[in-house]
Design an enzyme around this catalytic site. Structure first.
Site, PDB file in Angstrom:
ATOM      1  N   CYS A  31      14.263 -44.661 -33.174  1.00  0.00           N
ATOM      2  CA  CYS A  31      14.254 -45.662 -32.098  1.00  0.00           C
ATOM      3  C   CYS A  31      15.440 -45.448 -31.152  1.00  0.00           C
ATOM      4  CB  CYS A  31      14.286 -47.055 -32.733  1.00  0.00           C
ATOM      5  SG  CYS A  31      14.676 -48.405 -31.616  1.00  0.00           S
ATOM      6  N   CYS A  34      17.692 -48.481 -30.667  1.00  0.00           N
ATOM      7  CA  CYS A  34      18.456 -48.689 -31.905  1.00  0.00           C
ATOM      8  C   CYS A  34      19.661 -47.755 -31.941  1.00  0.00           C
ATOM      9  CB  CYS A  34      17.577 -48.434 -33.132  1.00  0.00           C
ATOM     10  SG  CYS A  34      16.140 -49.503 -33.259  1.00  0.00           S
TER      11      CYS A  34
END
Length: 107
Positions: A31, A34
């Protein structure tokens, strides 16, 4: 309102009874947002050592808690006060917003 006690069965080995506020980062290694949040969370943990705990939970490796916590998008952050109450935030954010939310749970 959510409370961390609802998730205790999934958080083996971690004790929330010491009344230290906690930020839980639900993330995945693939991600992008993230990955962008990771250094900000590391900085937050370092600057608030002893006053705040920061935990990271990989949703791919911990699908049980991700499902129980109804994680639909990542990153999702749980800001947990000393009483276990959860303020859920979905998506990335600048460091200024991250520290503001952390300050709210630290009192």
């Amino acid at each position: 309102m959510e409370n961390i006690k609802d998730y205790k069965q999934y958080l083996r080995g971690y004790d929330f009874e010491d009344n230290t506020p906690v930020v839980i980062d639900f993330y995945a290694t693939w991600c992008g947002p993230c990955q962008a949040m990771a250094p900000l969370l590391q900085r937050l943990a370092k600057e608030n050592e002893g006053r705040l705990k920061v935990l990271k939970i990989d949703v791919d490796k911990n699908q049980g808690i991700a499902l129980a916590a109804k994680i639909m998008s990542i990153p999702t952050l749980f800001f947990i006060d000393k009483d276990g109450n959860i303020n859920r935030h979905v998506g990335g954010m600048p460091y200024q917003n991250l520290t503001k939310l952390a300050e709210e749970i630290m009192g």
